[in-house]
Design a protein around this motif. Structure first.
Motif, short mmCIF file in Angstrom:
data_model
loop_
_atom_site.label_atom_id
_atom_site.label_comp_id
_atom_site.label_asym_id
_atom_site.label_seq_id
_atom_site.Cartn_x
_atom_site.Cartn_y
_atom_site.Cartn_z
N UNK A 110 -17.53 -4.01 18.75
CA UNK A 110 -16.73 -4.72 17.76
C UNK A 110 -15.38 -5.17 18.31
N UNK A 111 -14.88 -4.46 19.29
CA UNK A 111 -13.61 -4.83 19.91
C UNK A 111 -13.64 -6.18 20.58
N UNK A 112 -14.85 -6.61 20.93
CA UNK A 112 -14.98 -7.93 21.56
C UNK A 112 -14.62 -9.07 20.61
N UNK A 113 -14.54 -8.78 19.32
CA UNK A 113 -14.15 -9.83 18.36
C UNK A 113 -12.73 -10.32 18.61
N UNK A 114 -11.94 -9.56 19.34
CA UNK A 114 -10.57 -9.99 19.64
C UNK A 114 -10.55 -11.24 20.50
N UNK A 115 -11.68 -11.58 21.12
CA UNK A 115 -11.76 -12.80 21.92
C UNK A 115 -11.45 -14.03 21.06
N UNK A 116 -11.65 -13.90 19.75
CA UNK A 116 -11.38 -15.02 18.84
C UNK A 116 -9.88 -15.30 18.70
#
Length: 181
Positions: A110-116
């Motif tokens: 879920x931390x990969x959502x910070x790519x947005x």
């Protein structure tokens, strides 16, 4: 006298390389947002040269959290001076950026959502490109192809993404093994 100062300042501006929005997004995603930070630095460097000031672009990039609203404001002001028709709120973009960056503290994946968070740079990116392309005070070079540094970033970023995706698959497969018992 003022015109002489402006022409001297504009003559010291290095050629401005412009990439398309799709390339910017791709490079930002493949580098996990690091390219957005590089763009931030290059934008501050542009304003340093354009305004002939003694600001330190590297410091403003490193401590971007304190200077991002100001950068977004300078960009929209410059673009509006060149008859840019679109608008954005630097403060709202900054708040959205902070929120999206904080998502990196969520557990993986879920931390990969910070790519947005890179989406907060899209409007300023487009505005700055517009301003540069509509000003005759300096040389603008539109890059149609990736340069050597960008290709290097793509290779390193691809390896990084593969490693992260492989680790996610391994973690999820191990969780499924534990669940089946």
């Amino acid at each position: 006298m003022l015109d002489d100062k402006l022409s001297i300042a504009e003559q010291t501006i290095e050629p401005q390389y412009i990439i398309s929005l799709n390339k910017f997004i791709f490079l930002s995603v493949i580098t996990f947002g690091l390219y957005s930070i590089w763009w931030n630095y290059k934008a501050w460097r542009f304003f340093q040269e354009k305004e002939n000031t003694d600001i330190m672009p590297a410091i403003r990039t490193i401590f971007g959290i304190f200077f991002l609203i100001r950068l977004f404001s300078k960009i929209i002001d410059l673009a509006k001076a060149k008859n840019y028709q679109k608008n954005y709120s630097p403060s709202l973009l900054f708040i959205a950026y902070l929120f999206l960056i904080l998502l990196s503290y969520l557990p993986e994946p879920y931390g990969l959502m910070s790519i947005f968070a890179l989406t907060c740079f899209i409007k300023p990116f487009k505005a700055l490109n517009y301003a540069k392309m509509n000003d005759t005070g300096y040389e603008v070079i539109v890059q149609d192809r990736f340069n050597g540094r960008q290709i290097f970033l793509i290779v390193i970023g691809s390896i990084w993404w593969l490693l992260i995706l492989a680790s996610i698959v391994i973690i999820l497969s191990q969780q499924n093994e534990y669940i089946s018992y």
